[in-house]
Design an enzyme around this catalytic site. Sequence first.
Site, mmCIF file in Angstrom:
data_model
loop_
_atom_site.group_PDB
_atom_site.id
_atom_site.type_symbol
_atom_site.label_atom_id
_atom_site.label_comp_id
_atom_site.label_asym_id
_atom_site.label_seq_id
_atom_site.Cartn_x
_atom_site.Cartn_y
_atom_site.Cartn_z
ATOM 1 N N ASP A 144 0.991 -4.720 3.048
ATOM 2 C CA ASP A 144 -0.215 -5.553 3.105
ATOM 3 C C ASP A 144 0.059 -6.935 2.509
ATOM 4 O O ASP A 144 1.036 -7.138 1.786
ATOM 5 C CB ASP A 144 -1.316 -4.839 2.306
ATOM 6 C CG ASP A 144 -2.718 -5.203 2.755
ATOM 7 O OD1 ASP A 144 -2.871 -6.197 3.483
ATOM 8 O OD2 ASP A 144 -3.656 -4.486 2.360
ATOM 9 N N ASP A 204 -9.613 -5.339 9.449
ATOM 10 C CA ASP A 204 -10.368 -4.498 8.506
ATOM 11 C C ASP A 204 -11.702 -4.098 9.112
ATOM 12 O O ASP A 204 -12.405 -3.255 8.566
ATOM 13 C CB ASP A 204 -10.615 -5.269 7.202
ATOM 14 C CG ASP A 204 -9.449 -5.132 6.245
ATOM 15 O OD1 ASP A 204 -8.596 -4.261 6.469
ATOM 16 O OD2 ASP A 204 -9.396 -5.910 5.273
HETATM 17 C C1 DGJ Z 1 -6.644 -4.817 3.011
HETATM 18 C C2 DGJ Z 1 -6.274 -3.906 4.141
HETATM 19 O O1 DGJ Z 1 -6.540 -4.520 5.358
HETATM 20 C C3 DGJ Z 1 -7.008 -2.591 3.978
HETATM 21 O O2 DGJ Z 1 -6.746 -1.767 5.054
HETATM 22 C C4 DGJ Z 1 -6.604 -1.965 2.673
HETATM 23 O O3 DGJ Z 1 -5.247 -1.623 2.733
HETATM 24 C C5 DGJ Z 1 -6.882 -2.911 1.535
HETATM 25 N N1 DGJ Z 1 -6.285 -4.201 1.759
HETATM 26 C C6 DGJ Z 1 -6.390 -2.354 0.243
HETATM 27 O O4 DGJ Z 1 -6.530 -3.233 -0.774
#
Ligand code: DGJ
Length: 719
Positions: A474, A539
């Site tokens: 990430d 997300d």
């Molecule tokens: C952002 C990501 O897009 C989510 O899926 C998740 O992994 C969060 N970060 C965790 O902090």
Amino acid sequence: MIFFDENLRTFFLESKDVTYSFKINEAGFLQHLYFGKRIEREDLSFAPPINTEWRIHGTYIKENGKIFNLNAYPNECPTYGRSDYRESMLAFDFDGVRVGDLVYDSHYIINEKPTLSGMPSIKGGQTLVVLLVDTIHNVEGKLFYTVFEDLPVILRHCEIVNRGKTSFNIDRVYSFSLDFPDKNWKTLSLFGAHGRERMVETSDIVHGVTVFDSKRGVSSSQLNPFMAMVRNKTTEFCGEAVGFNLVYSGNFALKVQKAEADGVRVTGGINDFDFSWKLNPNETFVSPEAVLVYSDSGIGKMSRAFHDLYRNYLINPKFAFKPRPIVLNVWEALRFDISTQKILDMVDSIKDTGIDTLVVDDGWFGGEKGRNDEFSGLGDWVVNKNKINLKEIIDYTHNAGLKFGLWFEPEVASPNSNVVINHPNYILRADGLEPCEGRWSYVLDLTQKEVCDYVVNSVNAILEEYDVDYVKWDMNRSLTEFCSSFDKETAHRYILGLYDILERIVYEHPEIFFEGCASGGCRFDPAMLYYFPQIWTSDNTDAYMRALIQYGTGLCYPLSAMSCHVSAVPNKQCGRVTPFNSRFNISRLGAFGFELKIAELSNQERLSVKEFVDEYIKTQDLILNGDLYRLNSPFNENLFAEQIVSKNAKNSIIVVFKPISVHNEDTVRVYPQGLMSDKKYFIKELGIERSGGVIMAIGLPVNLKKQDFESFVYHLETI
Ligand code: DGJ
């Protein structure tokens, strides 16, 4: 194939169905002649110059008594200050002098394109390298052009070599420049934001310069490093489309300029905003690769060429065409509230569902200090043993017959982390200023080798100690303080540092499957696909928003590159309630998984989970590796329909999703594409057999329940 006609001094680059041609003019400049549908290798020097009425108020260089107004001609490698006033591809600073001529010196053809030094690139075959020289300033410019026999694609990039004895600065080094002789085009681009990535936008081209770019240090969700030129009447299925995509993850620019005589120049590469690179004697600067795709049959054909290119020549071949893990990611269900027991319960909840991978997301690390919210822990890649027993979780997951995945965010650190406290100089910062935080974190200065080593060692230590099968990588912020000891080289050096750590983590662990992520899809670009066969697309897991996001993303990225999960309702990002079945039907159009508490579903829904997984497994090869046809755009109408046809055209699936239910509407039909006209297909949902030609001509009815956000699927198979 690549041909050079000695008499015409003209290059003909021939990829599948397309010709790209340019000549060396009498003054030694590379004059672009043509990019489009495949044509004969003839004298193209009567191809339209941009401007024929330039003598008054025009400027020119003189060569052997002849005059050359560079503003009047299409140019393969325009530079600044020598009579071409349009956007240049290259700009230099030779100790205050910023003007020089880069002219043809020689060329050679190689059978296999070398990989780009320090950067991901597309595996390519026959490649033309044209050497341009500026003999006054001892600059050598190398232009690379790669052709593909099986795809309507040309790859371009350039390299600048300092052949002199003193250093100079490169102030701009774009990867390509392409002139279109006429103005009858529009631009197609992908704009957005976090949770609303890659929305489709078509715009008129106005006189002046339109810039699609990022200054965020990441390729960004605001504008993707993709754009296309489309004719005014181009549709999904017909008309010309020329697509551009940069194999680059940092600050980029794609510029479209309609000039005085209505020709259009497209150029782009690393953003030259806040960029200047000192090139010392004998050093070479390598630009990222640009992908140019030509389609004479609409935007759909352009997309399919991008998809085939990335699946065949970019994505790690070990994973490119393999079935993808079907995951349960615990993030939306548990967020930071994880514990050993809660995760073991999650493992229990997916036994017998067919889900094959359990992914522990954020919150497992941070050592003693831990990470129980967004405010701490990043940068300290040490298991928080007070919170979880990682070994027990992994063993339990494996004993249940599942694979195990783990989340990292290696490029940042929390202000109160040990790494920041012990090494304040590891952070990108500007003297005298508190660094900006982003999601309560600082960015690690990957321009420093020592910092890269720290990241590699700490992530690899976990991967070596624990038996991890899957990593989610990430990155939850944009960069700020583009300052390091490398001044205006910082943004690009950060990306080179990122590629370096990815090489040393991803490709050092060939057995681990890596998924990319950047607050969802905020860094979704071809260079990331070189490391990550799939990327968490957004997300936003709401079915309606995902239909838009995935539709836009598919303009240049294959469905196999998009991670798509079914989540709970009301949806966390939009508050919307959509049917379970529709959440599945949208999520199945990619690398599939779940992001919810399976144990809290009703018995009926739990059964559906198993049915969804079984159904996904049956069609995943078709969906991930077939040809995508976008039948109806949710950006233009109250309907989303995507069809995938297997490469041998024997199978097809059509997913239809209708956002708003409408009473007493004209009958809705979808019109499939890509079937074999003379072969009979069994249409499972109608229980009838018809030939492909009939199905494509008559279309298929869409009979949906009277409810918002309903969806429906057709399966077609030859008999
Ligand atoms: C952002 C990501 O897009 C989510 O899926 C998740 O992994 C969060 N970060 C965790 O902090």
